[in-house]
Design a protein around this motif. Sequence first.
Motif, PDB file in Angstrom:
ATOM      1  N   LEU A   1       0.859  -1.186   0.000  1.00 37.18           N
ATOM      2  CA  LEU A   1       0.000   0.000   0.000  1.00 37.18           C
ATOM      3  C   LEU A   1       0.893   1.233   0.000  1.00 37.18           C
ATOM      4  CD1 LEU A   1      -2.982   1.150   0.600  1.00 37.18           C
ATOM      5  CD2 LEU A   1      -2.189   1.251   2.950  1.00 37.18           C
ATOM      6  N   ALA A   2       0.673   2.163  -0.935  1.00 40.06           N
ATOM      7  CA  ALA A   2       1.488   3.375  -0.962  1.00 40.06           C
ATOM      8  C   ALA A   2       0.810   4.443  -1.796  1.00 40.06           C
ATOM      9  CB  ALA A   2       2.877   3.068  -1.540  1.00 40.06           C
ATOM     10  N   GLN A   3       1.362   5.641  -1.689  1.00 40.35           N
ATOM     11  CA  GLN A   3       0.864   6.741  -2.509  1.00 40.35           C
ATOM     12  C   GLN A   3       1.347   6.569  -3.951  1.00 40.35           C
ATOM     13  OE1 GLN A   3       1.811  10.621  -0.955  1.00 40.35           O
ATOM     14  NE2 GLN A   3       1.309  11.627  -2.876  1.00 40.35           N
ATOM     15  N   VAL A   4       0.501   6.946  -4.898  1.00 37.59           N
ATOM     16  CA  VAL A   4       0.899   6.946  -6.301  1.00 37.59           C
ATOM     17  C   VAL A   4       1.419   8.347  -6.615  1.00 37.59           C
ATOM     18  CG1 VAL A   4       0.181   6.490  -8.676  1.00 37.59           C
ATOM     19  CG2 VAL A   4      -0.945   5.290  -6.775  1.00 37.59           C
ATOM     20  N   ALA A   5       2.685   8.449  -7.017  1.00 35.66           N
ATOM     21  CA  ALA A   5       3.329   9.751  -7.192  1.00 35.66           C
ATOM     22  C   ALA A   5       3.619  10.040  -8.656  1.00 35.66           C
ATOM     23  CB  ALA A   5       4.639   9.775  -6.404  1.00 35.66           C
ATOM     24  N   ASP A   6       3.996  11.285  -8.929  1.00 35.76           N
ATOM     25  CA  ASP A   6       4.473  11.698 -10.257  1.00 35.76           C
ATOM     26  C   ASP A   6       3.458  11.570 -11.368  1.00 35.76           C
ATOM     27  OD1 ASP A   6       6.769  12.219  -8.991  1.00 35.76           O
ATOM     28  OD2 ASP A   6       8.031  10.861 -10.132  1.00 35.76           O
ATOM     29  N   CYS A   7       2.173  11.699 -11.058  1.00 39.64           N
ATOM     30  CA  CYS A   7       1.197  11.718 -12.146  1.00 39.64           C
ATOM     31  C   CYS A   7      -0.073  12.402 -11.664  1.00 39.64           C
ATOM     32  CB  CYS A   7       0.905  10.312 -12.653  1.00 39.64           C
ATOM     33  SG  CYS A   7       0.135   9.255 -11.442  1.00 39.64           S
ATOM     34  N   GLU A   8      -0.886  12.844 -12.605  1.00 39.62           N
ATOM     35  CA  GLU A   8      -2.183  13.417 -12.262  1.00 39.62           C
ATOM     36  C   GLU A   8      -3.099  12.273 -11.826  1.00 39.62           C
ATOM     37  OE1 GLU A   8      -2.820  16.640 -12.226  1.00 39.62           O
ATOM     38  OE2 GLU A   8      -0.784  17.033 -12.912  1.00 39.62           O
ATOM     39  N   VAL A   9      -3.940  12.538 -10.829  1.00 36.32           N
ATOM     40  CA  VAL A   9      -4.798  11.445 -10.345  1.00 36.32           C
ATOM     41  C   VAL A   9      -5.720  10.934 -11.455  1.00 36.32           C
ATOM     42  CG1 VAL A   9      -4.709  12.047  -7.893  1.00 36.32           C
ATOM     43  CG2 VAL A   9      -6.452  13.088  -9.353  1.00 36.32           C
ATOM     44  N   ASP A  10      -6.060  11.793 -12.429  1.00 36.38           N
ATOM     45  CA  ASP A  10      -6.945  11.353 -13.513  1.00 36.38           C
ATOM     46  C   ASP A  10      -6.263  10.390 -14.481  1.00 36.38           C
ATOM     47  OD1 ASP A  10      -8.945  12.908 -12.470  1.00 36.38           O
ATOM     48  OD2 ASP A  10      -8.474  14.639 -13.718  1.00 36.38           O
TER      49      ASP A  10
ATOM     50  N   TYR B   1      10.879   9.678   4.932  1.00 35.12           N
ATOM     51  CA  TYR B   1      10.918   9.030   3.629  1.00 35.12           C
ATOM     52  C   TYR B   1      10.193   7.698   3.680  1.00 35.12           C
ATOM     53  CZ  TYR B   1      14.394  12.380   2.180  1.00 35.12           C
ATOM     54  OH  TYR B   1      15.040  13.534   1.855  1.00 35.12           O
ATOM     55  N   GLY B   2       9.646   7.325   2.549  1.00 33.32           N
ATOM     56  CA  GLY B   2       8.999   6.028   2.439  1.00 33.32           C
ATOM     57  C   GLY B   2       8.923   5.658   0.973  1.00 33.32           C
ATOM     58  N   TYR B   3       8.284   4.540   0.685  1.00 35.73           N
ATOM     59  CA  TYR B   3       8.199   4.174  -0.721  1.00 35.73           C
ATOM     60  C   TYR B   3       6.895   4.698  -1.322  1.00 35.73           C
ATOM     61  CZ  TYR B   3       5.729   0.290   1.502  1.00 35.73           C
ATOM     62  OH  TYR B   3       4.891  -0.464   2.279  1.00 35.73           O
ATOM     63  N   LYS B   4       6.956   4.976  -2.612  1.00 32.31           N
ATOM     64  CA  LYS B   4       5.782   5.415  -3.368  1.00 32.31           C
ATOM     65  C   LYS B   4       5.777   4.670  -4.692  1.00 32.31           C
ATOM     66  CE  LYS B   4       5.406  10.028  -1.414  1.00 32.31           C
ATOM     67  NZ  LYS B   4       5.177  11.455  -1.677  1.00 32.31           N
ATOM     68  N   PHE B   5       4.598   4.614  -5.287  1.00 32.65           N
ATOM     69  CA  PHE B   5       4.490   4.007  -6.620  1.00 32.65           C
ATOM     70  C   PHE B   5       4.630   5.104  -7.673  1.00 32.65           C
ATOM     71  CE2 PHE B   5       1.284   1.184  -4.288  1.00 32.65           C
ATOM     72  CZ  PHE B   5       2.260   0.271  -3.943  1.00 32.65           C
ATOM     73  N   VAL B   6       5.459   4.851  -8.662  1.00 28.58           N
ATOM     74  CA  VAL B   6       5.634   5.796  -9.758  1.00 28.58           C
ATOM     75  C   VAL B   6       5.270   5.072 -11.054  1.00 28.58           C
ATOM     76  CG1 VAL B   6       7.285   7.257 -10.978  1.00 28.58           C
ATOM     77  CG2 VAL B   6       7.485   6.945  -8.499  1.00 28.58           C
ATOM     78  N   PRO B   7       4.359   5.644 -11.846  1.00 28.29           N
ATOM     79  CA  PRO B   7       3.991   4.984 -13.109  1.00 28.29           C
ATOM     80  C   PRO B   7       5.217   4.739 -13.960  1.00 28.29           C
ATOM     81  CG  PRO B   7       2.510   6.817 -12.652  1.00 28.29           C
ATOM     82  CD  PRO B   7       3.625   6.883 -11.631  1.00 28.29           C
ATOM     83  N   LYS B   8       5.269   3.591 -14.632  1.00 28.60           N
ATOM     84  CA  LYS B   8       6.487   3.215 -15.344  1.00 28.60           C
ATOM     85  C   LYS B   8       6.688   3.946 -16.657  1.00 28.60           C
ATOM     86  CE  LYS B   8       8.341  -1.088 -15.457  1.00 28.60           C
ATOM     87  NZ  LYS B   8       8.235  -2.550 -15.516  1.00 28.60           N
ATOM     88  N   TRP B   9       5.698   4.753 -17.069  1.00 26.83           N
ATOM     89  CA  TRP B   9       5.918   5.473 -18.322  1.00 26.83           C
ATOM     90  C   TRP B   9       6.889   6.617 -18.143  1.00 26.83           C
ATOM     91  CZ3 TRP B   9       0.568   5.621 -16.625  1.00 26.83           C
ATOM     92  CH2 TRP B   9       0.193   6.812 -16.024  1.00 26.83           C
ATOM     93  N   TYR B  10       7.265   6.933 -16.891  1.00 26.53           N
ATOM     94  CA  TYR B  10       8.243   8.003 -16.680  1.00 26.53           C
ATOM     95  C   TYR B  10       9.646   7.433 -16.645  1.00 26.53           C
ATOM     96  CZ  TYR B  10       4.540  11.289 -15.741  1.00 26.53           C
ATOM     97  OH  TYR B  10       3.451  12.080 -15.870  1.00 26.53           O
TER      98      TYR B  10
END
Length: 131
Positions: A87-96, A122-131
Motif C-alpha cells: 500500500l502506498a501513494q501513487v506519485a508523479d502523475c495526475e490522479v486522472d 521518507y517512504g516508498y511510493k508508486f511511480v507509473p512506469k511510463w516516466y
Amino acid sequence: MFPSRIWRESKHRYRLEAGKCTKCGKVVFPYRLICPVCGHREFEKVILPETGKLLTYSIIRVAPSQFTDQAPYAIGIAELENGVRLLAQVADCEVDDIKVGMDVRIEFRRVQTDSHHGVLSYGYKFVPKWY
Ligand SMILES: [Zn+2]
C-alpha cells in the motif's frame, strides 16, 4: 533526533527487505516474527522486486493537515512480481491518469515534512512506469 540519523535508519528500514517463511514459502512484508499462514518462526531475508501492477486505488481529496499541499493524491495497492501486495501513494502523475492494472515502479521519496522541526520522512511510493 538529528535528521541525518533518521535518514540513516530509514534507509535500512525502507530497503524493501521482506521475510520468506522457510517452511511454507510465504513472503511477508513488512518483516514479521511469526508466519501468518503456518505460524513458523524462521524466515530468510528476501529483497522485494521494484516493479508491480496497480490493483486498486483511492483518491484522497481532503487530506490530513501534514499532507494538504499534496492533495488530491492517490493511495493504491500494487501487486509486485512475486505476489506481495503493498500500500502506498501513487506519485508523479495526475490522479486522472491513474489506471488499475498500470505498471508501477517502487521508489523512495519524501513522504512528509515536519514543519516545526524541518525533519523529512521518507517512504516508498508508486511511480507509473511510463516516466
Ligand atoms: Zn509459513
